[in-house]
Scaffold this motif. Structure first.
Motif, PDB file in Angstrom:
ATOM      1  N   ARG A 796     -28.279  14.492  -6.473  1.00 36.06           N
ATOM      2  CA  ARG A 796     -27.929  13.963  -5.154  1.00 36.06           C
ATOM      3  C   ARG A 796     -26.460  13.584  -5.066  1.00 36.06           C
ATOM      4  NH1 ARG A 796     -31.603  12.033  -1.442  1.00 36.06           N
ATOM      5  NH2 ARG A 796     -33.785  12.477  -1.882  1.00 36.06           N
ATOM      6  N   LEU A 797     -25.921  13.133  -6.189  1.00 33.34           N
ATOM      7  CA  LEU A 797     -24.500  12.757  -6.189  1.00 33.34           C
ATOM      8  C   LEU A 797     -23.580  13.966  -6.355  1.00 33.34           C
ATOM      9  CD1 LEU A 797     -24.614   9.550  -8.453  1.00 33.34           C
ATOM     10  CD2 LEU A 797     -24.356   9.652  -5.954  1.00 33.34           C
ATOM     11  N   LEU A 798     -24.162  15.109  -6.724  1.00 34.41           N
ATOM     12  CA  LEU A 798     -23.371  16.310  -6.985  1.00 34.41           C
ATOM     13  C   LEU A 798     -22.486  16.716  -5.806  1.00 34.41           C
ATOM     14  CD1 LEU A 798     -22.733  18.689  -8.893  1.00 34.41           C
ATOM     15  CD2 LEU A 798     -24.781  19.818  -8.029  1.00 34.41           C
ATOM     16  N   PRO A 799     -23.010  16.827  -4.567  1.00 31.91           N
ATOM     17  CA  PRO A 799     -22.138  17.222  -3.444  1.00 31.91           C
ATOM     18  C   PRO A 799     -21.074  16.164  -3.125  1.00 31.91           C
ATOM     19  CG  PRO A 799     -24.465  17.488  -2.895  1.00 31.91           C
ATOM     20  CD  PRO A 799     -24.412  16.696  -4.142  1.00 31.91           C
ATOM     21  N   LYS A 800     -21.282  14.935  -3.608  1.00 27.82           N
ATOM     22  CA  LYS A 800     -20.344  13.862  -3.296  1.00 27.82           C
ATOM     23  C   LYS A 800     -19.201  13.758  -4.304  1.00 27.82           C
ATOM     24  CE  LYS A 800     -23.916  11.149  -0.956  1.00 27.82           C
ATOM     25  NZ  LYS A 800     -24.559   9.825  -0.813  1.00 27.82           N
ATOM     26  N   LEU A 801     -19.208  14.659  -5.281  1.00 26.88           N
ATOM     27  CA  LEU A 801     -18.096  14.698  -6.236  1.00 26.88           C
ATOM     28  C   LEU A 801     -16.931  15.467  -5.612  1.00 26.88           C
ATOM     29  CD1 LEU A 801     -19.950  15.400  -9.613  1.00 26.88           C
ATOM     30  CD2 LEU A 801     -18.592  13.380  -9.055  1.00 26.88           C
ATOM     31  N   TYR A 802     -16.348  14.865  -4.603  1.00 20.80           N
ATOM     32  CA  TYR A 802     -15.320  15.584  -3.841  1.00 20.80           C
ATOM     33  C   TYR A 802     -14.408  14.566  -3.178  1.00 20.80           C
ATOM     34  CZ  TYR A 802     -13.181  18.688  -0.396  1.00 20.80           C
ATOM     35  OH  TYR A 802     -12.280  19.395   0.355  1.00 20.80           O
ATOM     36  N   LYS A 803     -13.125  15.006  -3.000  1.00 16.78           N
ATOM     37  CA  LYS A 803     -12.186  14.192  -2.242  1.00 16.78           C
ATOM     38  C   LYS A 803     -11.134  15.111  -1.653  1.00 16.78           C
ATOM     39  CE  LYS A 803      -9.641   9.867  -2.244  1.00 16.78           C
ATOM     40  NZ  LYS A 803      -9.287   8.640  -2.983  1.00 16.78           N
ATOM     41  N   ASP A 804     -10.787  14.837  -0.371  1.00 14.71           N
ATOM     42  CA  ASP A 804      -9.743  15.637   0.280  1.00 14.71           C
ATOM     43  C   ASP A 804      -8.458  15.576  -0.542  1.00 14.71           C
ATOM     44  OD1 ASP A 804     -11.366  16.395   2.345  1.00 14.71           O
ATOM     45  OD2 ASP A 804     -10.774  14.743   3.665  1.00 14.71           O
ATOM     46  N   GLY A 805      -7.848  16.759  -0.680  1.00 17.38           N
ATOM     47  CA  GLY A 805      -6.611  16.828  -1.454  1.00 17.38           C
ATOM     48  C   GLY A 805      -6.853  17.152  -2.914  1.00 17.38           C
ATOM     49  N   TYR A 806      -8.115  17.138  -3.330  1.00 15.82           N
ATOM     50  CA  TYR A 806      -8.446  17.435  -4.727  1.00 15.82           C
ATOM     51  C   TYR A 806      -9.520  18.524  -4.784  1.00 15.82           C
ATOM     52  CZ  TYR A 806      -6.035  13.082  -5.920  1.00 15.82           C
ATOM     53  OH  TYR A 806      -5.101  12.096  -6.087  1.00 15.82           O
ATOM     54  N   ALA A 807      -9.437  19.527  -3.896  1.00 21.84           N
ATOM     55  CA  ALA A 807     -10.499  20.543  -3.806  1.00 21.84           C
ATOM     56  C   ALA A 807     -10.733  21.277  -5.128  1.00 21.84           C
ATOM     57  CB  ALA A 807     -10.184  21.528  -2.679  1.00 21.84           C
ATOM     58  N   PRO A 808      -9.687  21.800  -5.806  1.00 25.24           N
ATOM     59  CA  PRO A 808      -9.945  22.511  -7.073  1.00 25.24           C
ATOM     60  C   PRO A 808     -10.579  21.598  -8.126  1.00 25.24           C
ATOM     61  CG  PRO A 808      -7.742  23.006  -6.252  1.00 25.24           C
ATOM     62  CD  PRO A 808      -8.258  21.877  -5.423  1.00 25.24           C
ATOM     63  N   LEU A 809     -10.035  20.379  -8.257  1.00 25.29           N
ATOM     64  CA  LEU A 809     -10.560  19.447  -9.250  1.00 25.29           C
ATOM     65  C   LEU A 809     -11.995  19.053  -8.917  1.00 25.29           C
ATOM     66  CD1 LEU A 809      -9.850  17.813 -11.795  1.00 25.29           C
ATOM     67  CD2 LEU A 809      -9.069  15.959 -10.283  1.00 25.29           C
ATOM     68  N   SER A 810     -12.281  18.876  -7.605  1.00 21.78           N
ATOM     69  CA  SER A 810     -13.626  18.505  -7.174  1.00 21.78           C
ATOM     70  C   SER A 810     -14.620  19.608  -7.520  1.00 21.78           C
ATOM     71  CB  SER A 810     -13.646  18.230  -5.669  1.00 21.78           C
ATOM     72  OG  SER A 810     -12.754  17.186  -5.337  1.00 21.78           O
ATOM     73  N   GLN A 811     -14.206  20.856  -7.223  1.00 23.92           N
ATOM     74  CA  GLN A 811     -15.111  21.974  -7.499  1.00 23.92           C
ATOM     75  C   GLN A 811     -15.318  22.147  -9.001  1.00 23.92           C
ATOM     76  OE1 GLN A 811     -14.500  25.447  -5.049  1.00 23.92           O
ATOM     77  NE2 GLN A 811     -15.069  26.814  -6.713  1.00 23.92           N
ATOM     78  N   GLU A 812     -14.272  21.862  -9.785  1.00 20.90           N
ATOM     79  CA  GLU A 812     -14.378  22.010 -11.231  1.00 20.90           C
ATOM     80  C   GLU A 812     -15.368  21.008 -11.821  1.00 20.90           C
ATOM     81  OE1 GLU A 812     -11.463  22.090 -15.204  1.00 20.90           O
ATOM     82  OE2 GLU A 812     -10.665  21.444 -13.265  1.00 20.90           O
ATOM     83  N   ILE A 813     -15.310  19.749 -11.376  1.00 16.78           N
ATOM     84  CA  ILE A 813     -16.229  18.749 -11.915  1.00 16.78           C
ATOM     85  C   ILE A 813     -17.652  19.006 -11.430  1.00 16.78           C
ATOM     86  CG2 ILE A 813     -15.717  17.077 -10.075  1.00 16.78           C
ATOM     87  CD1 ILE A 813     -16.756  16.262 -13.682  1.00 16.78           C
ATOM     88  N   GLN A 814     -17.793  19.528 -10.205  1.00 21.13           N
ATOM     89  CA  GLN A 814     -19.128  19.860  -9.716  1.00 21.13           C
ATOM     90  C   GLN A 814     -19.770  20.952 -10.580  1.00 21.13           C
ATOM     91  OE1 GLN A 814     -18.304  20.853  -5.614  1.00 21.13           O
ATOM     92  NE2 GLN A 814     -18.901  18.814  -4.882  1.00 21.13           N
ATOM     93  N   CYS A 815     -18.979  21.979 -10.872  1.00 16.62           N
ATOM     94  CA  CYS A 815     -19.505  23.070 -11.711  1.00 16.62           C
ATOM     95  C   CYS A 815     -19.855  22.555 -13.112  1.00 16.62           C
ATOM     96  CB  CYS A 815     -18.483  24.196 -11.814  1.00 16.62           C
ATOM     97  SG  CYS A 815     -18.229  25.098 -10.264  1.00 16.62           S
ATOM     98  N   ALA A 816     -19.014  21.666 -13.627  1.00 15.63           N
ATOM     99  CA  ALA A 816     -19.272  21.118 -14.961  1.00 15.63           C
ATOM    100  C   ALA A 816     -20.569  20.322 -14.972  1.00 15.63           C
ATOM    101  CB  ALA A 816     -18.101  20.234 -15.387  1.00 15.63           C
ATOM    102  N   LEU A 817     -20.822  19.562 -13.902  1.00 17.06           N
ATOM    103  CA  LEU A 817     -22.034  18.758 -13.846  1.00 17.06           C
ATOM    104  C   LEU A 817     -23.270  19.648 -13.719  1.00 17.06           C
ATOM    105  CD1 LEU A 817     -23.398  16.019 -13.798  1.00 17.06           C
ATOM    106  CD2 LEU A 817     -23.021  15.937 -11.320  1.00 17.06           C
ATOM    107  N   VAL A 818     -23.165  20.721 -12.893  1.00 17.76           N
ATOM    108  CA  VAL A 818     -24.308  21.639 -12.763  1.00 17.76           C
ATOM    109  C   VAL A 818     -24.632  22.274 -14.112  1.00 17.76           C
ATOM    110  CG1 VAL A 818     -25.063  23.805 -11.762  1.00 17.76           C
ATOM    111  CG2 VAL A 818     -23.929  22.123 -10.337  1.00 17.76           C
ATOM    112  N   ASP A 819     -23.604  22.698 -14.849  1.00 15.00           N
ATOM    113  CA  ASP A 819     -23.843  23.277 -16.179  1.00 15.00           C
ATOM    114  C   ASP A 819     -24.512  22.257 -17.100  1.00 15.00           C
ATOM    115  OD1 ASP A 819     -22.768  25.667 -15.447  1.00 15.00           O
ATOM    116  OD2 ASP A 819     -20.764  25.264 -16.257  1.00 15.00           O
ATOM    117  N   HIS A 820     -24.101  20.996 -16.966  1.00 11.49           N
ATOM    118  CA  HIS A 820     -24.689  19.960 -17.809  1.00 11.49           C
ATOM    119  C   HIS A 820     -26.150  19.741 -17.434  1.00 11.49           C
ATOM    120  CE1 HIS A 820     -24.939  16.492 -20.390  1.00 11.49           C
ATOM    121  NE2 HIS A 820     -25.337  15.728 -19.375  1.00 11.49           N
TER     122      HIS A 820
END
Length: 880
Positions: A796-820
């Motif tokens: 549930r918190l996965l889509p909320k791992l995001y912040k404007d201005g940090y799109a690449p970093l946000s997407q990277e941590i989201q992918c890392a969490l999904v893999d985990h």
């Protein structure tokens, strides 16, 4: 070597011709030889290589003795004293005397046989006559006299050193008695101390102490025959009324040395001392020492006290006392097996002097030294405590007056009382009753505090004291006092007035709470007494003050043993009613709760007392607390403190769910995992704006473990919001595996009494430079999911791992969490647990954007996760 050989030949020639020379020529030849001898000694770095050294020592000593007697013969005392000084001076017409003195000084430091030759020359008696004159007759200097203090000092040092070397030998003492001046000098120190030569006081005392240590039966008979000690005591009584206290101590210590040192040889001088009111003299002198500065007369005052202490063991027969051992006693105490060691008290009179001084004086140094003396006597032989307490009752009597003494003496006294239990393993019931009465009266708060700290140390030593202090009424007394203090605290709450209790009085409340905590620690019976006294509502009032909180929580935790529901109601109620700023209160309550939740029996009470809702309400109350940058009421609160609070709240939930299927079912069926996800998502570090995320292409991606390392273990910069997210995800990762309640992320805070109360807004100190000491989550391939609901929270918190201005970093941590997450559901058992939980529908709906768009960066990895779950699905309609 050549010089010594030449000197040896010259001395052989002297020996050969000496019998044929008249005395004057013998003396001249010897005096011509000595300068060469001294020169050889100086060139040999103090080493003497001389074959006929014993004969030389005998000849030189006899000549010096002869010269001393010649200068003394037939002269009045003052004239004789002046003649001796001229004889021994380095400069002047009588330089031969100094030459002889220096030669004897060097020869007296060689070997024992040489010393015997010096002693046999009659020099011991001659030098005693010199010392008597130097001490008793101050030299009157005229305006024409030139100061030769340096030479005088050198002469004095050599003279004293020769006497010390001679008089420490038994043979030297026997020879000394021939002068008939020993008793005269001892009596002079006791009568002329204020009229004697100031420069000879210390040297005379040093010589007499040396003689005292070497006393023989002959010397003791000699001193007894002339009533030396009797006369000295009478003289000291007179001096005690006129001289300053430190001077009287110095004179009296010399006389007392002869009394104490003679006892192993004969008891005659001690008997003479006792029969002539010697102890009354010491009492009079010591009481005059009240008010002396710490450095004024201390060595001699301490010496007298030490000798008095030693005299307690000087007696002919062992004291026989039979005391009534009051029970109960500690298990390993056995008085019948206590065997005397030889250092037992046999003489009560000197101890009575010490006891009387303590009772009559309030001087800090005097009283402190006497307590130290008592401790020393106990240390000599544990029997001594019983011999003294069953006869003179010193500690029992001191307890009645200890509140009049200076604070350091009170501390020292109660340390001594404590040692009775800790070192002697004995429970002194009568003394403890008096200490308890002292606490009840509370005449001097500091004394009450110190007494209670003493009883606290005893209580912590053995469970027996929990029964003793309950039966004696101490527990009831403390509860009554705490009830009174609690009412005062309740009335002053919210008035914004200064604390009514500060300093010693506040610390006394702390120790009373600690004492009650210690009494209930291992005694269910005492806990029942506390509850029956109706104290629970009053005890919880002390939670609000950080100084009182630790002991208060300890008491409440003991209460949980007999009533988990009451404990849970108090702690959870306090958590929910605490304000935003009482963060340290919340942390302390949560840590206490965790200790109780270690017992599975407490889990049901936690659930029925709304424990889960209470902890989740803590999270919801922190909405926006982790925004970056902080804003509003949270701007002044350290974010580390917020994270610590989140951690302990999640830890409490995990502990309550651990191996408890009833609580797990309750938590899941009531949608509390969804509530947890909602509360965590609103903390401010997760994205809450609801905009559709725009996919970006990533050149490289890091694993979830690498993000953890970046957040905790490396210097690689990450945005504050992302660090906070990673920390919370780390907590959830341990919760998934059911191990969060066993982890230690934060350093323990231990507030000390006396420190200023810390602002609850201050962030707790971290173990290292980061707020937590991160422990890498297990990367085992077959990690079993214990709490599937926590996985749902992470998703549930996965889509909320995001912040404007940090799109690449946000997407990277989201992918890392999904893999985990994918690695978490890799094992068949974990997939089965997830499917059986019935939580898949809530997971999918929370990620519907990712499932419905092929272009979404999380579409493919999330699809893989649910493909893995498909093989175990028990909700096929959900997967469709």
């Amino acid at each position: 070597t050549l010089l010594w050989e030449t000197l040896g030949k010259q001395f052989v020639e002297y020996e050969q011709v000496s019998p044929f020379l008249i005395p004057e020529d013998q003396q001249r030849r010897l005096l011509e030889f000595l300068p060469l001898f001294l020169k050889a000694w100086e060139q040999s770095a103090g080493e003497i290589v001389f074959p006929n050294i014993q004969l030389l020592a005998s000849e030189v000593s006899k000549l010096l003795t002869k010269e001393i007697k010649r200068n003394l013969n037939g002269k009045p005392a003052e004239e004789a004293r002046l003649a001796l000084e001229q004889l021994l001076k380095q400069k002047g017409e009588a330089g031969d005397g100094h030459l002889l003195l220096k030669s004897v000084y060097l020869l007296s430091q060689t070997d024992m046989r040489t010393m015997w030759n010096i002693i046999g020359s009659g020099l011991p008696a001659a030098l005693m006559q010199c010392l008597y004159l130097f001490f008793t007759i101050p030299l009157k200097k005229t305006s024409d006299d030139r100061e030769t203090s340096e030479d005088d000092t050198q002469t004095q040092e050599m003279l004293v050193k020769i006497m010390i070397n001679m008089y420490k030998e038994e043979q030297g003492i026997e020879e000394l008695l021939a002068a008939d001046k020993l008793q005269s000098l001892i009596i002079a120190t006791s009568s002329l101390w204020d009229q004697c030569s100031q420069s000879w006081k210390v040297p005379t005392g040093c010589v007499l102490r040396t003689i005292s240590k070497a006393q023989t039966k002959t010397s003791i008979v000699y001193l007894q025959a002339v009533d030396c000690i009797k006369i000295a005591v009478q003289n000291l009584f007179t001096l005690a009324d006129t001289l300053p206290a430190c001077d009287v101590c110095e004179a009296a210590s010399i006389v007392l040395c002869f009394v104490k040192d003679s006892y192993p040889v004969s008891s005659a001088l001690l008997t003479e001392f006792e029969n002539n009111d010697g102890y009354q003299l010491l009492l009079k002198i010591l009481l005059r020492c009240e008010g002396l500065q710490q450095d004024e007369g201390d060595p001699y005052l301490d010496e007298i006290l030490d000798m008095l202490t030693c005299l307690t063991t000087c007696g002919k027969t062992e004291l026989k006392v039979s005391g009534n051992i009051v029970h109960p006693q500690l298990p390993h105490f056995d008085f019948e097996r206590t065997q005397p060691s030889g250092m037992t008290v046999k003489n009560l009179q000197p101890f009575q002097v010490l006891q009387s001084i303590f009772q009559r004086s309030n001087d800090q140094h005097l009283c402190g030294r006497i307590l130290a003396a008592i401790g020393t006597i106990w240390a000599w032989d544990r029997v001594n405590f019983f011999l003294l307490e069953w006869t003179l009752q010193p500690i029992n009597q001191f307890t009645d007056i200890i509140h009049f003494k200076p604070h350091p003496v009170q501390v020292q006294f109660f340390t001594l009382v404590e040692s009775i239990v800790l070192d002697l393993s004995y429970v002194p019931h009568e003394i403890l009753k008096k200490v308890q009465y002292l606490i009840k009266e509370n005449t001097v708060p500091f004394c009450t505090l110190t007494a209670l700290q003493c009883l606290l140390s005893m209580t912590q030593k053995d469970l027996l004291f929990s029964d003793i202090f309950r039966d004696s009424g101490l527990l009831g007394l403390l509860l009554a006092l705490l009830r009174k203090e609690a009412k005062i605290l309740r009335k002053s709450a919210g008035t914004h007035l200064p604390s009514l209790k500060e300093g010693t009085e506040k610390e006394l409340n702390v120790v009373m709470l600690k004492m009650v905590a210690a009494l209930t620690a291992r005694s269910v019976r005492n806990t029942v007494v506390l509850k029956d006294y109706g104290m629970v509502p009053y005890i919880k009032i002390f939670l609000d003050d950080e100084c009182y909180r630790s002991a208060t929580l300890s008491i409440l935790e003991k209460l949980s043993v007999i009533n988990y529901e009451e404990y849970m109601s108090i702690v959870i109620g306090a958590l929910c009613s605490s304000t935003h700023w009482e963060l340290h209160l919340k942390l302390d309550l949560l840590k206490s709760l965790l200790r109780i939740l270690e017992s599975p029996k407490s889990h049901s009470a936690f659930r029925t007392c709304s424990g889960f809702n209470g902890l989740l309400s803590l999270l919801s109350d922190m909405e926006g607390a982790l925004q970056d940058p902080p804003c509003g009421q949270w701007a002044a609160v350290g974010q580390n403190c917020i994270l610590e609070l989140v951690f302990y709240a999640l830890q409490g939930i995990t502990a309550a769910l651990h191996l408890d299927p009833v609580n797990s079912t309750f938590f899941q069926r009531n949608g509390l995992f969804e509530k947890m996800a909602e509360d965590l998502g609103s903390l401010g570090c997760f994205w809450t704006e609801g905009k559709r995320q725009i996919p970006v292409s990533l050149e490289k991606t890091r694993t979830f473990a690498e993000f953890l390392d970046a957040a905790f273990c490396s210097s690689e910069p990450l945005p504050g919001w992302l660090k906070n997210c990673i920390w919370i995800l780390s907590f959830l990762d341990h919760m998934v595996k059911g191990t969060l309640h066993q982890e230690s992320y934060f350093k323990e805070r231990k507030p000390e009494m006396g420190e200023e109360a810390r602002d609850d807004q201050e962030a707790p100190q971290a173990q290292e430079e980061h707020p937590v000491a991160f422990k890498r989550p297990s990367n085992e391939l077959h990690c079993t999911i214990v709490h599937p609901g926590a996985v749902c929270v992470m998703v549930r918190l996965l889509p909320k791992l995001y912040k404007d201005g940090y799109a690449p970093l946000s997407q990277e941590i989201q992918c890392a969490l999904v893999d985990h997450i994918q690695s978490l559901v890799k094992s068949e058992k974990s997939r089965q647990v997830m499917c059986e939980s019935g939580l898949l529908s809530t997971v999918i709906t929370s990620c519907q954007d990712a499932f419905c768009s092929d272009s979404h960066p999380l579409h493919l990895p999330l699809t893989r996760v649910f493909e893995k779950l498909a093989s175990q699905a028990v909700e096929p309609h959900v997967l469709r």
